[in-house]
Design a protein around this motif. Structure first.
Motif, PDB file in Angstrom:
ATOM      1  N   PRO A 161       0.811  -1.222   0.000  1.00 51.78           N
ATOM      2  CA  PRO A 161       0.000   0.000   0.000  1.00 51.78           C
ATOM      3  C   PRO A 161       0.847   1.275   0.000  1.00 51.78           C
ATOM      4  O   PRO A 161       0.428   2.295  -0.531  1.00 51.78           O
ATOM      5  N   GLU A 162       2.045   1.185   0.589  1.00 49.05           N
ATOM      6  CA  GLU A 162       2.882   2.388   0.658  1.00 49.05           C
ATOM      7  C   GLU A 162       3.222   2.906  -0.745  1.00 49.05           C
ATOM      8  O   GLU A 162       3.190   4.108  -1.013  1.00 49.05           O
ATOM      9  N   ALA A 209       0.243   4.461  -2.025  1.00 48.41           N
ATOM     10  CA  ALA A 209       0.052   5.778  -1.425  1.00 48.41           C
ATOM     11  C   ALA A 209       1.031   6.786  -2.010  1.00 48.41           C
ATOM     12  O   ALA A 209       0.695   7.952  -2.234  1.00 48.41           O
ATOM     13  N   SER A 210       2.247   6.300  -2.226  1.00 49.12           N
ATOM     14  CA  SER A 210       3.253   7.242  -2.741  1.00 49.12           C
ATOM     15  C   SER A 210       2.894   7.683  -4.161  1.00 49.12           C
ATOM     16  O   SER A 210       3.163   8.805  -4.568  1.00 49.12           O
ATOM     17  N   LYS A 237      -0.203   8.011  -5.117  1.00 45.04           N
ATOM     18  CA  LYS A 237      -1.244   9.022  -4.880  1.00 45.04           C
ATOM     19  C   LYS A 237      -0.625  10.331  -4.397  1.00 45.04           C
ATOM     20  O   LYS A 237      -1.053  11.418  -4.748  1.00 45.04           O
ATOM     21  N   PRO A 239       0.181  15.395  -6.386  1.00 43.08           N
ATOM     22  CA  PRO A 239       0.284  16.821  -6.072  1.00 43.08           C
ATOM     23  C   PRO A 239       1.736  17.310  -6.025  1.00 43.08           C
ATOM     24  O   PRO A 239       2.016  18.438  -6.407  1.00 43.08           O
ATOM     25  N   LEU A 240       2.647  16.427  -5.596  1.00 47.65           N
ATOM     26  CA  LEU A 240       4.059  16.816  -5.535  1.00 47.65           C
ATOM     27  C   LEU A 240       4.568  17.178  -6.921  1.00 47.65           C
ATOM     28  O   LEU A 240       5.199  18.208  -7.126  1.00 47.65           O
ATOM     29  N   SER A 247       3.018  20.438  -8.051  1.00 46.83           N
ATOM     30  CA  SER A 247       3.568  21.650  -7.438  1.00 46.83           C
ATOM     31  C   SER A 247       4.936  21.965  -8.013  1.00 46.83           C
ATOM     32  O   SER A 247       5.252  23.106  -8.312  1.00 46.83           O
ATOM     33  N   VAL A 261       6.070  25.403  -9.979  1.00 46.91           N
ATOM     34  CA  VAL A 261       7.243  26.226  -9.658  1.00 46.91           C
ATOM     35  C   VAL A 261       8.124  26.390 -10.887  1.00 46.91           C
ATOM     36  O   VAL A 261       8.610  27.467 -11.204  1.00 46.91           O
ATOM     37  N   VAL A 286       7.078  28.977 -13.322  1.00 41.12           N
ATOM     38  CA  VAL A 286       7.348  30.343 -12.882  1.00 41.12           C
ATOM     39  C   VAL A 286       8.813  30.684 -13.095  1.00 41.12           C
ATOM     40  O   VAL A 286       9.161  31.746 -13.597  1.00 41.12           O
TER      41      VAL A 286
END
Lengths: 203, 203
Positions: free
Chosen positions: B14-15, B18-19, B21, B25-26, B29, B33, B36
């Motif tokens: 599961p890890e 999860a990672s 998932k 967003p990581l 993001s 950046v 920009v």
């Protein structure tokens, strides 16, 4: 079902851990974006006030130049039966262009003043694209008229164009003043453009 | 050990899920950046190539204008014992200023070409402050000479300045061509400035 739920909770445990790990860079990135979007407001306000003052000065110079040239009119105190010696800006196509161009620039500067005031209250960077055109128009009108005024003062012996400033001294003085005013307005407009470029860079 | 490993693999399963998932967003993001800090290189390269082509065109126009005005020289085929009828750019102070100013602009554009080439290889936004001055100089020279050429063509009856283009047709044609070239160069310089403003905005 029970084992299935147990399996799910076992899976959920690391999932929350991973989300905690994931939020750290997320926060950082949102902070980085916010500093890009909202720069130092004090400096921006200073730019906006400087912009307003410069626009006011440029408007004064442009309006003064327009009025000085538009009123440049001199009638000599002697006349013959058939002709009267009179000089006015209308006699020169270049000066007529000058009055039109400087009138346009004055009007544009006057219209732009409220936007500049809004810029002081709520700082935003204006894009100086129309100002560039206005500066170009002012430089064109000013330098074309400057060459005419120079010719009026000095004439040109090679093509037998005689200077007339000795006869029409007042007219020449008005025209010279108008040209100086327009070149001053042009310099101020260039400073405004460079200032807005600075303000845009700080965005 | 075997059970421990089995437990670890059970946790790991599961890890990794999860990672996956968590990384969504990581990745987002970090991508935000990077847009920009490092904008679209292709668009920047396009701007840089456009800048180079426009500079090349402006250099051609400015150089052509300088040479055309500098070589504007006409000797009339008739002469008296004391004087020869000759017209050249040197007779007009405005045209002399024109040649100096356009020579300066041509030189500056030539020097700026390598920097523009570097800008294509390694895109960076140039600040068009010196270009603004060059554009102002070009407009001033072009419009001042334009008013002189207009006068040479049409004269001014009010102050008895006679046109001389009927006599010195070739000279007038060279001068007119030079003026058109300089105004073309001025327009190109303004486009370059607006283009760099766009490129700076995209920073």
């Amino acid at each position: 079902m029970a084992t299935g739920k147990n399996g799910e909770t076992a899976i959920n445990m690391p999932e929350t851990k991973a989300s905690v790990k994931g939020t750290a860079p997320l926060l950082n990135s949102s902070k980085a974006v916010s500093t890009v979007e909202h720069p130092n407001r004090g400096v921006k306000k200073g730019f906006a006030i400087g912009d307003f003052v410069l626009r006011l000065c440029a408007l004064g110079a442009a309006l003064g130049a327009t009025v000085a040239m538009g009123n440049a009119d001199q009638v000599l105190p002697f006349f013959t039966q058939f002709l009267q010696f009179e000089a006015q800006y209308d006699d020169f196509d270049t000066f007529r262009f000058f009055v039109m161009a400087m009138g346009m620039v004055s009007g544009y500067l006057f219209i732009s003043l409220p936007f500049s005031i809004i810029g002081i209250i709520r700082p935003f960077a204006t894009k100086p694209r129309l100002f560039l055109m206005m500066a170009a128009l002012t430089i064109a009108a000013g330098s074309a008229s400057a060459s005419m005024v120079y010719l009026a003062h000095n004439g040109n012996d090679d093509v037998n164009w005689l200077p007339f400033c000795q006869q029409f001294g007042d007219f020449c003085q008005s025209a010279s003043g108008a040209v100086i005013g327009s070149l001053l307005a042009a310099a101020l407009l260039l400073v405004i453009i460079i200032l807005s470029a600075f303000a845009l860079n700080r965005n």
